[in-house]
Motif scaffolding. Structure first.
Motif, PDB file in Angstrom:
ATOM      1  N   LEU A  59       0.955  -1.118   0.010  1.00 15.23           N
ATOM      2  CA  LEU A  59       0.015  -0.105  -0.122  1.00 15.23           C
ATOM      3  C   LEU A  59       0.907   1.264  -0.050  1.00 15.23           C
ATOM      4  CD1 LEU A  59      -2.754   1.375   0.169  1.00 15.23           C
ATOM      5  CD2 LEU A  59      -2.500   1.039   2.655  1.00 15.23           C
ATOM      6  N   ALA A  60       2.038   1.199   0.925  1.00 13.53           N
ATOM      7  CA  ALA A  60       2.741   2.368   0.857  1.00 13.53           C
ATOM      8  C   ALA A  60       3.631   2.456  -0.484  1.00 13.53           C
ATOM      9  CB  ALA A  60       3.830   2.070   2.023  1.00 13.53           C
ATOM     10  N   PHE A  61       4.022   1.484  -1.082  1.00 14.47           N
ATOM     11  CA  PHE A  61       4.641   1.433  -2.599  1.00 14.47           C
ATOM     12  C   PHE A  61       3.784   1.925  -3.499  1.00 14.47           C
ATOM     13  CE2 PHE A  61       7.684  -2.365  -1.172  1.00 14.47           C
ATOM     14  CZ  PHE A  61       8.432  -1.646  -0.897  1.00 14.47           C
ATOM     15  N   TRP A  62       2.563   1.724  -3.404  1.00 14.02           N
ATOM     16  CA  TRP A  62       1.324   2.137  -4.222  1.00 14.02           C
ATOM     17  C   TRP A  62       1.186   3.627  -4.062  1.00 14.02           C
ATOM     18  CZ3 TRP A  62      -2.938   4.946  -5.292  1.00 14.02           C
ATOM     19  CH2 TRP A  62      -3.635   4.676  -6.505  1.00 14.02           C
ATOM     20  N   CYS A  63       1.219   4.006  -3.023  1.00 12.85           N
ATOM     21  CA  CYS A  63       0.946   5.571  -2.774  1.00 12.85           C
ATOM     22  C   CYS A  63       2.249   6.317  -3.307  1.00 12.85           C
ATOM     23  CB  CYS A  63       0.790   5.699  -1.414  1.00 12.85           C
ATOM     24  SG  CYS A  63      -0.982   5.295  -0.865  1.00 12.85           S
ATOM     25  N   GLN A  64       3.277   5.598  -3.066  1.00  6.86           N
ATOM     26  CA  GLN A  64       4.643   6.244  -3.523  1.00  6.86           C
ATOM     27  C   GLN A  64       4.758   6.706  -4.991  1.00  6.86           C
ATOM     28  OE1 GLN A  64       7.840   3.952  -1.527  1.00  6.86           O
ATOM     29  NE2 GLN A  64       7.037   4.372   0.246  1.00  6.86           N
ATOM     30  N   GLY A  65       4.170   5.367  -5.663  1.00  2.00           N
ATOM     31  CA  GLY A  65       4.138   5.378  -7.285  1.00  2.00           C
ATOM     32  C   GLY A  65       3.097   6.384  -7.731  1.00  2.00           C
ATOM     33  N   PHE A  66       1.840   6.439  -6.821  1.00  3.84           N
ATOM     34  CA  PHE A  66       0.954   7.172  -7.600  1.00  3.84           C
ATOM     35  C   PHE A  66       1.424   8.840  -7.400  1.00  3.84           C
ATOM     36  CE2 PHE A  66      -2.894  10.084  -7.307  1.00  3.84           C
ATOM     37  CZ  PHE A  66      -3.721   9.760  -8.198  1.00  3.84           C
ATOM     38  N   LEU A  67       2.138   9.050  -6.407  1.00  2.00           N
ATOM     39  CA  LEU A  67       2.689  10.378  -6.137  1.00  2.00           C
ATOM     40  C   LEU A  67       3.712  10.769  -7.270  1.00  2.00           C
ATOM     41  CD1 LEU A  67       2.729  10.487  -2.219  1.00  2.00           C
ATOM     42  CD2 LEU A  67       1.321  11.835  -3.435  1.00  2.00           C
ATOM     43  N   ALA A  68       4.593   9.822  -7.256  1.00  2.00           N
ATOM     44  CA  ALA A  68       5.563   9.966  -8.394  1.00  2.00           C
ATOM     45  C   ALA A  68       4.910  10.100  -9.956  1.00  2.00           C
ATOM     46  CB  ALA A  68       6.811   8.875  -8.554  1.00  2.00           C
ATOM     47  N   GLY A  69       3.999   9.167 -10.076  1.00  2.00           N
ATOM     48  CA  GLY A  69       3.523   9.575 -11.625  1.00  2.00           C
ATOM     49  C   GLY A  69       2.520  10.940 -11.680  1.00  2.00           C
ATOM     50  N   PHE A  70       1.965  11.208 -10.597  1.00  2.00           N
ATOM     51  CA  PHE A  70       1.083  12.491 -10.811  1.00  2.00           C
ATOM     52  C   PHE A  70       2.223  13.741 -10.870  1.00  2.00           C
ATOM     53  CE2 PHE A  70      -0.872  16.226  -9.072  1.00  2.00           C
ATOM     54  CZ  PHE A  70      -2.371  16.148  -9.699  1.00  2.00           C
ATOM     55  N   ALA A  71       3.470  13.597 -10.134  1.00  2.00           N
ATOM     56  CA  ALA A  71       4.235  14.692 -10.317  1.00  2.00           C
ATOM     57  C   ALA A  71       4.813  14.714 -11.697  1.00  2.00           C
ATOM     58  CB  ALA A  71       5.334  14.668  -9.207  1.00  2.00           C
ATOM     59  N   LEU A  72       4.942  13.454 -12.126  1.00  2.00           N
ATOM     60  CA  LEU A  72       5.564  13.628 -13.770  1.00  2.00           C
ATOM     61  C   LEU A  72       4.764  14.481 -14.738  1.00  2.00           C
ATOM     62  CD1 LEU A  72       6.805   9.804 -13.994  1.00  2.00           C
ATOM     63  CD2 LEU A  72       8.175  11.702 -13.820  1.00  2.00           C
ATOM     64  N   VAL A  73       3.600  14.335 -14.306  1.00  2.00           N
ATOM     65  CA  VAL A  73       2.475  15.032 -15.295  1.00  2.00           C
ATOM     66  C   VAL A  73       2.273  16.429 -14.840  1.00  2.00           C
ATOM     67  CG1 VAL A  73       0.159  15.001 -16.461  1.00  2.00           C
ATOM     68  CG2 VAL A  73       1.683  12.790 -16.060  1.00  2.00           C
ATOM     69  N   GLU A  74       2.031  16.420 -13.540  1.00  2.00           N
ATOM     70  CA  GLU A  74       1.691  17.825 -12.867  1.00  2.00           C
ATOM     71  C   GLU A  74       2.838  18.752 -12.365  1.00  2.00           C
ATOM     72  OE1 GLU A  74      -1.728  19.409 -12.893  1.00  2.00           O
ATOM     73  OE2 GLU A  74      -1.312  17.830 -14.749  1.00  2.00           O
ATOM     74  N   LYS A  75       4.103  18.387 -12.554  1.00  2.00           N
ATOM     75  CA  LYS A  75       5.110  19.098 -11.952  1.00  2.00           C
ATOM     76  C   LYS A  75       5.291  20.501 -12.254  1.00  2.00           C
ATOM     77  CE  LYS A  75       8.281  17.659 -15.541  1.00  2.00           C
ATOM     78  NZ  LYS A  75       9.479  16.723 -16.166  1.00  2.00           N
TER      79      LYS A  75
END
Length: 209
Positions: free
Chosen positions: A107-123
């Motif tokens: 679950l922690a890994f999933w949230c880390q991935g989501f945050l990283a993926g979102f930041a790639l687009v919305e940076k």
């Protein structure tokens, strides 16, 4: 949004794919990374997605036809589930029979991935909508969760975990709605004319476990 329905991804089946590819990282993190990008409004052609999956898995080996189709299904099923009017999206996590510590780590890994993926687009965006900013802050806190040593807290921890998973999946869908008005306009082009919605045929063998 989407009128299509898909069979949910199964964690162990995607794990088998990762094992076959020699991956050492978590399927949950990859699913979160993809989910974060899709929720931020990014859409990928299949070649782009496969290249990104290859980079995440960290392999230079060529995918087999079956592996390509499995990874394509991961993409399409995630996009369609996020766009589901009936809130059918779920983060890719081990099932309830798995060790609790392993589930919490994923679950922690999933949230880390989501945050990283979102930041790639919305940076480049500084001022996020309040609902998105609050959700991202919550996901950041969840990504830091650790297991408790107190054995007497097992029942409470299990209940808390289920509530957190429910929050995470709804948060991801709410962010998706903020950015994805035309959620799956390009899905037919993305699958290049082939129907990748039959997960039972794509993930038909689990011989590695």
């Amino acid at each position: 949004m989407s009128g299509k329905k898909v069979r949910p991804l199964v964690f162990d089946e995607v794990c088998d794919l990762f094992i076959a590819l020699g991956a050492n990282n978590s399927p949950s993190e990859m699913h979160g990374l993809l989910g974060g990008q899709l929720a931020a409004g990014k859409r990928m052609e299949m070649d782009e997605w496969l290249a990104e999956a290859r980079e995440f898995i960290d392999t230079e080996a060529s995918f087999t036809k079956e592996q390509r189709e499995q990874l394509q299904y991961v993409y399409m099923s995630t996009l369609i589930a996020l766009a589901d009017d009936e809130l059918g999206f779920y983060p890719l996590l081990p099932d309830d029979e798995a060790d609790f510590d392993a589930r919490l780590r994923c679950l922690a890994f999933w949230c880390q991935g989501f945050l990283a993926g979102f930041a790639l687009v919305e940076k480049k965006i500084k001022d996020l909508p309040e609902v998105v900013n609050d959700a991202l802050n919550d996901l950041a806190a969840i990504s830091q969760l650790q297991t408790e040593d107190d054995e007497n807290s097992d029942d409470n921890a299990e209940d808390d975990y289920m509530q957190i998973v429910e929050y995470v999946r709804l948060a991801a869908m709410n962010i998706f709605v903020e950015y994805a008005v035309d959620a799956i306009d390009a899905e037919d082009d993305a699958v290049q004319g082939k129907d990748y919605l039959d997960a039972q045929s794509l993930f038909k063998s689990r011989q590695l476990h």
